[in-house]
Design a protein around this motif. Structure first.
Motif, mmCIF file in Angstrom:
data_model
loop_
_atom_site.group_PDB
_atom_site.id
_atom_site.type_symbol
_atom_site.label_atom_id
_atom_site.label_comp_id
_atom_site.label_asym_id
_atom_site.label_seq_id
_atom_site.Cartn_x
_atom_site.Cartn_y
_atom_site.Cartn_z
ATOM 1 N N VAL A 63 0.831 -1.204 0.000
ATOM 2 C CA VAL A 63 0.000 0.000 0.000
ATOM 3 C C VAL A 63 0.866 1.255 0.000
ATOM 4 O O VAL A 63 0.563 2.238 -0.695
ATOM 5 N N LEU A 72 0.788 4.108 -2.810
ATOM 6 C CA LEU A 72 0.537 5.493 -2.415
ATOM 7 C C LEU A 72 1.676 6.408 -2.856
ATOM 8 O O LEU A 72 1.445 7.510 -3.372
ATOM 9 N N ALA A 100 -10.174 4.885 2.819
ATOM 10 C CA ALA A 100 -9.995 4.166 1.555
ATOM 11 C C ALA A 100 -10.584 4.948 0.375
ATOM 12 O O ALA A 100 -10.044 4.934 -0.732
ATOM 13 N N LEU A 116 -8.185 7.687 -0.667
ATOM 14 C CA LEU A 116 -7.089 7.068 -1.409
ATOM 15 C C LEU A 116 -7.545 6.658 -2.807
ATOM 16 O O LEU A 116 -6.780 6.750 -3.775
ATOM 17 N N ASN A 117 -8.792 6.247 -2.921
ATOM 18 C CA ASN A 117 -9.344 5.842 -4.210
ATOM 19 C C ASN A 117 -9.338 7.001 -5.212
ATOM 20 O O ASN A 117 -8.946 6.847 -6.375
ATOM 21 N N ALA A 134 -17.161 2.723 -4.830
ATOM 22 C CA ALA A 134 -16.118 2.349 -3.875
ATOM 23 C C ALA A 134 -16.714 2.053 -2.505
ATOM 24 O O ALA A 134 -16.372 1.047 -1.862
ATOM 25 N N ASN A 152 -17.611 -1.505 0.303
ATOM 26 C CA ASN A 152 -17.468 -1.535 1.757
ATOM 27 C C ASN A 152 -18.801 -1.807 2.451
ATOM 28 O O ASN A 152 -18.845 -2.497 3.482
ATOM 29 N N ALA A 184 -9.122 0.841 -8.982
ATOM 30 C CA ALA A 184 -8.718 1.494 -7.734
ATOM 31 C C ALA A 184 -9.654 1.136 -6.588
ATOM 32 O O ALA A 184 -9.207 0.890 -5.454
ATOM 33 N N SER A 185 -10.961 1.076 -6.852
ATOM 34 C CA SER A 185 -11.913 0.775 -5.780
ATOM 35 C C SER A 185 -11.765 -0.665 -5.291
ATOM 36 O O SER A 185 -11.935 -0.951 -4.103
ATOM 37 N N THR A 211 -8.697 -0.543 -2.965
ATOM 38 C CA THR A 211 -8.922 0.129 -1.685
ATOM 39 C C THR A 211 -9.942 -0.602 -0.820
ATOM 40 O O THR A 211 -9.779 -0.699 0.404
ATOM 41 N N VAL A 263 -6.894 -2.225 1.179
ATOM 42 C CA VAL A 263 -6.581 -1.146 2.110
ATOM 43 C C VAL A 263 -7.432 -1.231 3.381
ATOM 44 O O VAL A 263 -6.908 -1.155 4.506
ATOM 45 N N THR A 264 -8.751 -1.387 3.241
ATOM 46 C CA THR A 264 -9.598 -1.428 4.443
ATOM 47 C C THR A 264 -9.271 -2.656 5.304
ATOM 48 O O THR A 264 -9.250 -2.569 6.530
#
Length: 531
Positions: free
Chosen positions: A11, A15, A399, A402-403, A433, A437, A504-505, A508, A512-513
């Protein structure tokens, strides 16, 4: 712990790369060494955001067929003279035929044999005896005519692209549209009229001899055979003004611009005026040397798109393959002329079917409203996630930010163009995105209701929701790629940001989450899950 560290490194690398690619697009001053070592491509703005021109051009492909017939007519004349076949006239008719008028009907079979051997693209349409001898009408075979039309469109596309590239437009979009049309989009163009003149200029350069002793102002019906009057532009050296006139030229073209390899603007040291210096390829140099050697003390006219710009007297044989075009040029006109001569002549005229100009102020307003809508949408989503999912909502919001960063960095990395529909794609991706989640969080809630511990519910939630998320996003990604491949203009701009946003979604939402949750459970020893 080992897996957590590796995911954290991944990550961090993503980033860091995103920041590196995005920084050149931000209003910050970068060190000098940056441009030689790190990426410095900015996010390119589309026509609807930074202003510019939208054109739809139609190539008059049928004119290319007529030009081919004119060339074939001249070649037939040369062939018949060489083979000593007498003829009275050879010309292209208005209805697209080549008419050959023989002086003696007994030569018809010999003419047919020569035509079949040397000009297989021509077919006989009509043959008849006349009081003057024998007349034959020929035309280009339909298969060959269609090939000429298609070739004219392709050549026009490449010629226009070369001209625009030398004109200096950043990120032009030039592509065929339909059978004989060309779509041209020029973002950020500052002088639309100059661009129109540059694109549409036919740029047919010809060298012809001046017809000596012929009055250009005489009745056209009294002109000798093979002589035609052309308009002429020249500069009066005493007053510096442009003088419009006429000059009679022999209709035969001795040399054309197809042999030009380079054209540059130079300044006349005597009159301090710009002119265009030409260089020919080896074949053109030989032809030019032969022409000047055979016509010493005669005037050689330089004709561009049917207008004579100069007609100097040939003082001696000129070798080396160099010539110049002088005339009443401004520096800008001379530069544009050099561009079109370097890029080559259009094989057929083009006409503008559609023209739209987007002003920079309208583009700036679109950017402001687009980003305002994106900001409002993002704020609403962020607040909803925090209020509904509490701490887990904060993780999803991190997230989400970041997305958006990854999408913008992806546009810069792939040198894609951001358009107004592209901003709509980013806004849609923001919703998609957090949608991933939401699926994960609701699955975790179900597992917790079954009595599982927070850590076990977290593992089960991600394990069972990931496949559903992948299925939904991959099918959307396929649709976005199809839109990108076959769409044009706004559709393609939307597909670009949607495709990058989906990838990207996925990263993340799944990577990432999960990393943030594992960090809280393993490093911070969190015992409860706020969801």
């Amino acid at each position: 712990m080992k897996g957590l560290k590796w995911r954290a490194v991944l990550v961090a690398l993503v980033l860091g790369a995103s920041i590196v690619y995005l920084l050149p697009s931000l209003p910050v001053s970068l060190p000098r060494w940056w441009h030689g070592v790190l990426p410095n491509d900015k996010i390119h703005l589309g026509l609807d955001l930074q202003g510019g021109m939208h054109l739809v051009l139609e190539v008059q492909a049928e004119e290319a067929v007529k030009t081919t017939l004119d060339r074939l007519s001249d070649e037939i004349k040369v062939l018949l003279r060489k083979e000593k076949v007498g003829f009275r006239a050879i010309e292209r008719t208005q209805d697209g035929h080549v008419a050959v008028q023989l002086a003696d009907a007994s030569h018809r079979d010999r003419l047919r044999a020569l035509m079949d051997k040397e000009f297989p693209i021509l077919e006989w349409m009509q043959a008849s005896e006349t009081p003057e001898g024998f007349r034959v009408l020929c035309r280009v075979k339909e298969k060959d005519a269609e090939h000429i039309r298609q070739l004219a469109v392709r050549q026009a596309l490449e010629t226009i692209r070369n001209r625009i590239d030398q004109f200096g437009v950043s990120e032009p979009d030039i592509r065929p549209q339909g059978k004989n049309r060309i779509l041209v989009q020029l973002p950020g163009i500052k002088d639309p009229q100059r661009a129109l003149e540059l694109i549409g200029k036919t740029a047919v350069l010809e060298f012809k001899l001046v017809a000596e002793g012929v009055d250009p102002h005489a009745d056209p019906t009294t002109l000798p055979a093979g002589v035609k009057v052309y308009p002429m532009r020249r500069v009066d050296t005493n007053t510096g003004r442009t003088v419009e006139g006429k000059v009679a030229l022999k209709d035969r073209t001795l040399l054309t611009g197809e042999y030009i390899t380079n054209a540059n603007v130079r300044i006349d040291s005597q009159y301090n005026t710009p002119y265009v210096a030409l260089e020919f390829d080896p074949q053109g140099a030989r032809i030019f040397e032969r022409i000047t050697g055979e016509n010493v003390k005669k005037q050689l006219a330089i004709v561009l798109d049917g207008v004579v710009y100069s007609a100097p007297v040939i003082q001696e044989r000129i070798s080396g393959g160099r010539a110049s075009i002088t005339g009443s040029f401004t520096m800008e006109e001379a530069r544009d002329l050099a561009i079109v001569l370097r890029a080559g002549a259009l094989p057929a005229p083009v006409v503008i079917l559609e023209e739209r100009t987007v002003g920079p102020s309208l583009g700036a307003d679109s950017i402001r409203k687009g980003f305002l809508s994106m900001l409002v949408g993002a704020v609403v989503v962020v607040l909803f996630m925090i209020l509904y999912y509490r701490l887990s909502g904060v993780v999803a919001d991190v997230a989400l930010l970041l997305n958006v960063l990854l999408i913008l960095a992806g546009l810069a990395a792939f040198q894609a163009t951001l358009t107004l529909p592209g901003i709509a794609g980013i806004i849609l991706t923001i919703g998609m995105a957090v949608d991933a989640n939401v699926l994960i969080f609701e699955r975790i809630r179900e597992e917790m209701r079954l009595g599982k511990t927070p850590k076990a519910a977290l593992d089960a939630g991600y394990a069972r929701a990931t496949l559903t998320i992948l299925d939904a996003n991959i099918t959307t990604l396929i649709a976005a790629l199809v839109m990108f491949q076959f769409g044009t203009g706004p559709v393609k701009g939307f597909a670009v940001t949607l495709s990058i946003g989906i990838v990207a979604s996925l990263f993340t939402a799944i990577v990432v989450t999960r990393l943030l949750f594992d960090y809280l459970f393993i490093e911070k020893r969190m015992r409860t899950l706020s969801i």
